[in-house]
Design a protein around this motif. Structure first.
Motif: not given
Ligand SMILES: [Zn+2]
Ligand SMILES: [Zn+2]
Length: 234
Positions: A77-93
């Motif tokens: 859980y770090d780097g781009m994958l963590k960032e992508m998951l956050h966008k998926f979960k919290y930014n409606g992506r």
């Protein structure tokens, strides 16, 4: 038709790319968990660690921590994958569900016992209303298809709207937070079945362990856990 909505760009770096997941440059950033791990909870061992020879981490050697048979994660859980998951979960992506599922399937751990049913960790209704989708269910659809089994999001219900686990740093507090938060609503579906609990991130394992506990109480013959990512900062 889909191409009109999603042009051929990597969903992470936006460079031209034809494919289902992320471009090869972005994939290079993902730290897949492929070395030696604890046989039970799946925590990666660093090669200099003495515990590697025991094949169980200190926590699992104590025997009291986890009731699931085995837990594995695809990547750190770090780097781009963590960032992508956050966008998926919290930014409606929502469109990131597909490439993230692709990573899940491509890096899927190979040492699971046979599975009959995939059960995604449920959200409480309040959170589901706010977020509009359960990220674990979306990630799980492709994984279940890959395993050739059904996914059932209605087997377990989250009855208590718990505080988000990431807001709690203490292990025992995290455990307390999710204790008794879940209930199996359909025991018939899990009785004598080998169930795979699926979630996005494994941190202390409290959430997956609590889901596993109620599934085992309901008569599941085997409960294994898989998550897309594993937090190693804890
Ligand atoms: Zn890219
Ligand atoms: Zn362990």
């Amino acid at each position: 038709m889909l191409e009109l909505v999603f042009p051929d760009l990597c969903p992470c770096c936006k460079s031209p790319f034809k494919g289902r997941g992320f471009c090869s440059k972005c994939l290079e950033d993902i730290r897949f968990i492929r070395g030696s791990v604890c046989l039970k909870c799946g925590v990666p061992f660093n090669s200099h660690s003495q515990t590697a020879s025991h094949h169980l981490c200190g926590l699992c050697l104590s025997g009291k921590e986890f009731c699931f048979h085995r837990a594995r994660s695809v990547a750190v859980y770090d780097g781009m994958l963590k960032e992508m998951l956050h966008k998926f979960k919290y930014n409606g992506r929502l469109n990131l569900g597909e490439p993230l599922s692709q990573v899940f399937v491509e890096g899927f751990p190979s040492d699971f016992e046979p599975v009959d049913l995939v059960v995604p960790v449920p959200l409480h209704l309040n959170k589901l209303r706010k977020r509009e989708y359960n990220q674990s269910l979306i990630l799980g659809v492709k994984v279940a298809r890959f395993l050739g089994v059904c996914i059932d999001p209605f087997v377990i219900k989250r009855e208590v709207d718990t505080k988000p686990q990431f807001e709690i740093t203490n292990r025992s507090e995290r455990l307390k937070n999710v204790r008794n938060a879940f209930r199996v609503v359909n025991t018939k579906k899990v009785k004598d079945k080998s169930v795979l609990v699926l979630d996005d991130v494994f941190t202390t394992g409290s959430t997956s362990n609590e889901c596993s506990r109620v599934l085992l109480d309901a008569g599941a013959s085997c409960v294994q856990v898989v998550t897309l990512m594993r937090s190693l900062s804890d």
